[in-house]
Design a protein around this motif. Sequence first.
Motif, short mmCIF file in Angstrom:
data_model
loop_
_atom_site.label_atom_id
_atom_site.label_comp_id
_atom_site.label_asym_id
_atom_site.label_seq_id
_atom_site.Cartn_x
_atom_site.Cartn_y
_atom_site.Cartn_z
N ARG A 112 0.66 -1.19 0.25
CA ARG A 112 0.01 0.03 -0.01
C ARG A 112 0.93 0.75 -0.21
NH1 ARG A 112 -5.59 -0.62 3.68
NH2 ARG A 112 -6.47 -2.22 2.73
N GLU A 113 1.98 1.26 0.81
CA GLU A 113 2.99 2.28 0.82
C GLU A 113 4.46 1.86 0.23
OE1 GLU A 113 2.94 3.97 4.55
OE2 GLU A 113 0.31 4.01 4.24
N ASN A 114 5.21 2.33 -0.36
CA ASN A 114 6.60 2.41 0.31
C ASN A 114 7.31 2.94 0.92
OD1 ASN A 114 9.18 2.85 -0.12
ND2 ASN A 114 9.34 3.27 -2.34
N TYR A 115 7.09 1.67 1.96
CA TYR A 115 7.38 2.05 3.42
C TYR A 115 8.90 2.51 3.84
CZ TYR A 115 2.77 -0.83 3.99
OH TYR A 115 1.90 -1.13 3.64
N TYR A 116 9.95 2.27 3.01
CA TYR A 116 10.89 2.68 3.30
C TYR A 116 11.02 3.88 2.97
CZ TYR A 116 16.03 3.36 1.56
OH TYR A 116 17.21 4.36 2.24
N ARG A 117 10.21 4.28 1.91
CA ARG A 117 10.48 5.74 1.68
C ARG A 117 9.16 6.77 3.22
NH1 ARG A 117 10.66 8.64 -4.84
NH2 ARG A 117 12.15 6.79 -4.96
N ASN A 118 8.81 6.08 2.95
CA ASN A 118 7.98 6.29 4.34
C ASN A 118 8.27 6.90 5.08
OD1 ASN A 118 5.50 6.40 2.49
ND2 ASN A 118 4.18 6.15 3.95
N VAL A 143 13.44 -10.41 1.71
CA VAL A 143 13.82 -11.60 2.31
C VAL A 143 13.17 -12.31 1.90
CG1 VAL A 143 14.32 -13.16 4.52
CG2 VAL A 143 15.98 -10.94 3.98
N GLY A 144 11.56 -11.64 2.39
CA GLY A 144 10.30 -12.22 2.15
C GLY A 144 10.50 -12.36 0.74
N ALA A 145 10.68 -11.31 -0.24
CA ALA A 145 10.43 -11.51 -1.12
C ALA A 145 10.24 -13.16 -2.18
CB ALA A 145 10.90 -10.68 -3.12
N GLY A 146 11.42 -13.45 -1.84
CA GLY A 146 11.71 -15.16 -2.07
C GLY A 146 10.40 -16.09 -2.22
N PHE A 147 9.85 -15.93 -0.81
CA PHE A 147 8.75 -17.17 -0.65
C PHE A 147 7.29 -16.61 -0.78
CE2 PHE A 147 12.33 -16.79 1.86
CZ PHE A 147 13.14 -18.09 1.94
N ILE A 148 7.32 -15.10 -1.50
CA ILE A 148 5.98 -14.18 -1.96
C ILE A 148 5.59 -14.53 -3.12
CG2 ILE A 148 4.61 -12.35 -1.80
CD1 ILE A 148 6.32 -11.34 0.58
N HIS A 149 4.38 -15.29 -2.97
CA HIS A 149 3.96 -15.49 -4.53
C HIS A 149 3.44 -14.32 -5.59
CE1 HIS A 149 3.52 -19.25 -2.19
NE2 HIS A 149 3.72 -19.19 -3.08
N ASN A 150 2.95 -13.42 -5.01
CA ASN A 150 2.13 -11.87 -6.03
C ASN A 150 3.03 -11.29 -4.82
OD1 ASN A 150 0.61 -10.35 -7.63
ND2 ASN A 150 1.25 -11.95 -8.91
N PHE A 151 2.73 -10.16 -5.32
CA PHE A 151 3.10 -8.22 -4.78
C PHE A 151 1.62 -7.22 -5.58
CE2 PHE A 151 6.84 -9.76 -4.48
CZ PHE A 151 7.59 -9.99 -3.12
N LEU A 152 0.57 -6.75 -4.67
CA LEU A 152 -0.27 -6.40 -5.05
C LEU A 152 0.58 -4.78 -5.00
CD1 LEU A 152 -3.42 -7.30 -3.95
CD2 LEU A 152 -2.12 -8.05 -5.79
N LEU A 153 0.42 -4.12 -5.87
CA LEU A 153 1.06 -2.88 -5.84
C LEU A 153 -0.06 -1.42 -6.13
CD1 LEU A 153 4.05 -2.03 -8.06
CD2 LEU A 153 4.41 -3.50 -6.06
N ALA A 154 -0.49 -0.83 -4.85
CA ALA A 154 -1.48 0.24 -4.84
C ALA A 154 -1.39 1.56 -6.06
CB ALA A 154 -1.48 0.51 -3.41
N GLU A 155 -0.13 1.16 -5.94
CA GLU A 155 0.35 2.37 -7.12
C GLU A 155 1.60 2.47 -8.02
OE1 GLU A 155 -0.51 5.68 -5.87
OE2 GLU A 155 -1.37 5.93 -3.80
N LYS A 156 0.66 2.65 -9.05
CA LYS A 156 1.68 2.69 -10.75
C LYS A 156 3.50 2.97 -10.61
CE LYS A 156 -1.68 3.16 -13.84
NZ LYS A 156 -2.42 3.89 -15.03
#
Length: 369
Positions: A112-118, A143-156
């Motif tokens: 939902r957010e770019n948490y790093y930048r926020n 670390v988690g990215a390798g185990f997550i099947h899909n990422f929903l991006l709330a912003e283009k």
Amino acid sequence: MKKRRIVLASVLKPVDDTRMFEKMGGSLAGIYEVHIVGYPGSARLPEHGDVFVYPLRPFRRISLGRLLAPWRILARVVALQPAVFVFCTHELIFVALLARLLTSCRLVYDVRENYYRNILYTAAFPRVLRPLVAGYVRVWEHVGAGFIHNFLLAEKGYALELSFGHGRRTIIENKLRRPPAVAPAPRLTPARNFLFTGTLSEITGLFTALDLLEQLHRHDPAVRGTIIGYCALVAERQSLRARLATMPYVTLHGGDRLVPHPAIEYEILRADVGILAYPPNPATEHSFPTKLYEYLGYRLPILLIDYAPWVTYAARFDAAVTFQPASFDAPRTLQQLRGKTFYSAPPEDVFWEHEGERLRTVIDALVRR
């Protein structure tokens, strides 16, 4: 045949959060049995067929309760044994990985957010801690990215900013759930009742909006303002209260509490002009605010900060009058607002329908695996 289960969860978002409950839950209900875990929401929770909600115990933002919340969510996920677990915050990455290990569920990270930048560019943490906390979050995302099947991006724009999840991303923007029952015709506005909605924070333009209202009211005492939403940071909440003590023509709804989304929609319907005033900040550089879709969908005239991507989009529908905070001219702005016919072209591509279709496609593919 028994419906497959989907769990959506967040630590801080309420169970009746618009994106989790109404948009995502509403899009998946009927096809799947949807379970939502989150912070307690409205006193009267909405009903929605195959959507079941599990409010967490209330806790403060910095407390033992918040530390325990992810583990309570994990216990619920293990008990429900879902086919897909959609988690809506970086705080749940670790427990999501455990959930996959314990239940073999598919994982979807709703970014939902770019948490790093926020974290790095806002006042949520003390300045000295921001790089450390932001770096910690970004490491866990990688670390988690390798185990997550899909990422929903709330912003283009997140596709430009994020360096993980390539090839497994789906853009699901925060558009308006449905068109209003009666679409207003092209109109003039008296520009007396101004509205600021959503997250109440310096980063979202709250104090810029108050500056505008102060100048507009000084020129025309008939001008009134409504501020509705939640202000999470205590220091900003105190600043807001102090400022409003000198502005009796501005009404606050919420502030120290979450506001149900129907209450925000009600105020949008009552307002003459919506204010969108995000100041420049790397944390929102590529954002497309939800309130812009909402104002456009309800055909509310907009007083819009002069940021090229938003101005270009709003111009397609004759939806806005723009301003620059440093050179704001209240008399000229009121003249522009009151002399313009808004929405000579009906808004398009501001509603959730196609986002919901993309979400169902993602979930269907994961369930079939």
